[in-house]
Design an enzyme around this catalytic site. Structure first.
Site, PDB file in Angstrom:
ATOM      1  N   LYS A 212      48.005  96.615  28.962  1.00 64.24           N
ATOM      2  CA  LYS A 212      48.850  97.373  29.749  1.00 64.24           C
ATOM      3  C   LYS A 212      48.246  98.596  30.421  1.00 64.24           C
ATOM      4  CE  LYS A 212      53.305  95.620  27.824  1.00 64.24           C
ATOM      5  NZ  LYS A 212      54.526  95.947  27.102  1.00 64.24           N
ATOM      6  N   LYS A 316      54.847  83.409  26.892  1.00 63.67           N
ATOM      7  CA  LYS A 316      56.324  83.834  26.096  1.00 63.67           C
ATOM      8  C   LYS A 316      57.181  84.306  27.237  1.00 63.67           C
ATOM      9  CE  LYS A 316      56.828  87.640  23.617  1.00 63.67           C
ATOM     10  NZ  LYS A 316      57.133  88.591  22.689  1.00 63.67           N
ATOM     11  N   LYS A 319      61.167  89.424  29.249  1.00 59.94           N
ATOM     12  CA  LYS A 319      62.015  90.395  30.379  1.00 59.94           C
ATOM     13  C   LYS A 319      61.173  90.977  31.298  1.00 59.94           C
ATOM     14  CE  LYS A 319      65.425  91.668  26.913  1.00 59.94           C
ATOM     15  NZ  LYS A 319      66.015  92.835  26.239  1.00 59.94           N
TER      16      LYS A 319
END
Length: 454
Positions: A212, A316, A319
């Site tokens: 990230k 996966k 959200k």
């Protein structure tokens, strides 16, 4: 033709969904060189009784105070069954031993809506575990602001919604302590204490941070680097024996174990004993010495741990993916579910099959069907193996809608019933604070902080 198949497969779905559950999972545990089993201090036993009427509920809490418990050292790795752990009052060998259930701690972020991946991979397993374990389940709202620039109004809304879904999915306030993370201030306090004992190199090696941070560049938040320490404080505060985690969170649990071992080595044992007169007790009531923090084990469910994206069967369900069509949310309407399944990614191969690495979407959609109906893989293939996608998608839609319908109905009742949700969360936070404050007080004591003046 497709409508005929849809009607045919709708029959029996509700019955199967009502009587079937996902396969109980076995567990895997791993250890680290620094990991030592640690003392668990006791919290007063608590039973919560909820009496519900048609439109109102009377919520009463019954507390039974037990004798202080002393040091418990786990002698073996993770036991998935709720084998009782034995404790006795420290320093009194003649005191009869008492047994307690092993403790479990878990939570889900209230970012966006809870989806099938959260439900089947976590919450549905929690419902089964509350029957066997001393259960603490929280809405981890502090983690929801990790990336920064969150919407405050949306956070309030999604926090309440997530808690209501926990209850609607089957968590029982009589068997589980359900609470909001930020309602227990010890989470933030212990995080800071653990920060000061954690080498930054450990955090910089975390895979999720590296991935990230590479995308965010200089705008990456300190929270993204540090949230594994907050996660460690979440777990260690409650002296959890096991923590249900997905395979992608395994590294974070290993970090938690390492941090606990480091704190125990730096401040526990003989060093802690010297913080007071010989034979004196720590703030929690236990004798000083030994390990300060319990080192937990991982619990990784075998089935349903990874429900994949509708737009990419190799990724996966998450959200964090912007595309709303990539996931089915627990509160989606039947029309929204039908639309997402109709548009989901498939392939051009005839027939349906599990486990073919070149057909991840087939495996994923069949798995969702299996989880929603409670059928075995063999039963799913017998019923759907020869279908084309045009026939299977309506059947899958029916299965998902039928499975989620009672959860959505219960959710509506919880939201509409004034005071019920707040009452459950308050009692859960009270119970959580009772345990957490003892843990963080012992850590402060061992690290040399002056005892608070009452």
């Amino acid at each position: 033709h497709a409508d005929g198949h849809r009607r045919m497969h709708r029959v029996g779905i509700a019955t199967r969904a009502a009587i079937a559950a996902t396969t109980a999972a076995t567990s895997a545990a791993s250890t680290t060189p620094t990991a030592m089993r640690v003392a668990m201090s006791a919290a007063p036993a608590r039973a919560t009784v909820a009496t519900r009427g048609n439109n109102t509920s009377r919520l009463a809490t019954v507390r039974a105070t037990m004798a202080p418990r002393g040091i418990h050292r786990a002698a073996s790795p993770l036991v998935c069954a709720a084998a009782p752990a034995t404790t006795a009052e420290a320093g009194t060998e003649a005191t009869p031993k008492t047994e307690r259930r092993k403790r479990v701690l878990s939570g889900v972020q209230p970012t966006g809506s809870i989806h099938l991946g959260n439900y089947f991979g976590a919450i549905k397993n929690w419902v089964k575990m509350q029957e066997e374990f001393d259960a603490f389940y929280c809405v981890v709202d502090l983690h929801a602001i990790t990336a920064g620039a969150h919407d405050p109004k949306e956070l309030v809304k999604s926090t309440r919604s997530s808690a209501a879904i926990y209850l609607a999915a089957g968590l029982d306030p009589e068997r589980s302590n359900v609470f909001v993370q930020s309602h227990v201030s010890a989470h933030s306090e212990l995080c800071w204490l653990l920060n000061c004992a954690t080498p930054i190199g450990w955090l910089e090696k975390m895979i999720q941070f590296k991935e990230k941070a590479r995308k965010a560049g200089e705008d990456v938040s300190v929270g993204l680097l540090d949230y594994p320490v907050l996660m460690a404080s979440d777990i260690l505060l409650y002296n959890a024996d096991i923590v249900p985690v997905g395979e992608d969170q395994r590294q974070h649990l290993e970090l938690t174990r390492d941090i606990a071992g480091r704190v125990n080595n730096l401040y526990g044992g003989g060093k802690w004993k010297k913080m007071g007169p010989k034979g004196s007790r720590a703030p929690s009531g236990r004798f000083r010495g030994g390990d300060i923090l319990r080192v937990p084990d991982a619990y990784i469910p075998e089935a349903g741990a990874r429900v994949m994206s509708l737009t990419d069967g190799s990724a996966k369900m998450s959200k964090s993916i912007p595309a709303e069509g990539s996931r089915i949310n627990v509160l989606d309407t039947p029309d929204e579910i039908a639309k997402k399944i109709k548009r989901c990614k498939t392939d051009a191969v005839e027939g349906m099959e599990f486990g073919n690495p070149t057909r991840p979407e087939a495996t994923n959609l069949l798995t969702i069907y299996q989880l929603c109906t409670g059928m075995t893989k063999e039963e799913v293939l017998e019923e759907c193996g020869a279908m084309r996608w045009g026939d299977f998608k309506p059947a899958l839609t029916d299965a998902v809608v039928e499975h989620l319908s009672p959860i959505q109905a219960r959710y509506a009742e919880i939201i509409e019933e004034e005071g019920y949700l707040d009452g459950v969360l308050k009692r859960g936070a009270d119970a959580a604070n009772e345990v957490a404050e003892k843990t963080v007080a012992d850590v402060r004591d061992a690290m040399g902080f002056m005892e608070r003046v009452r």
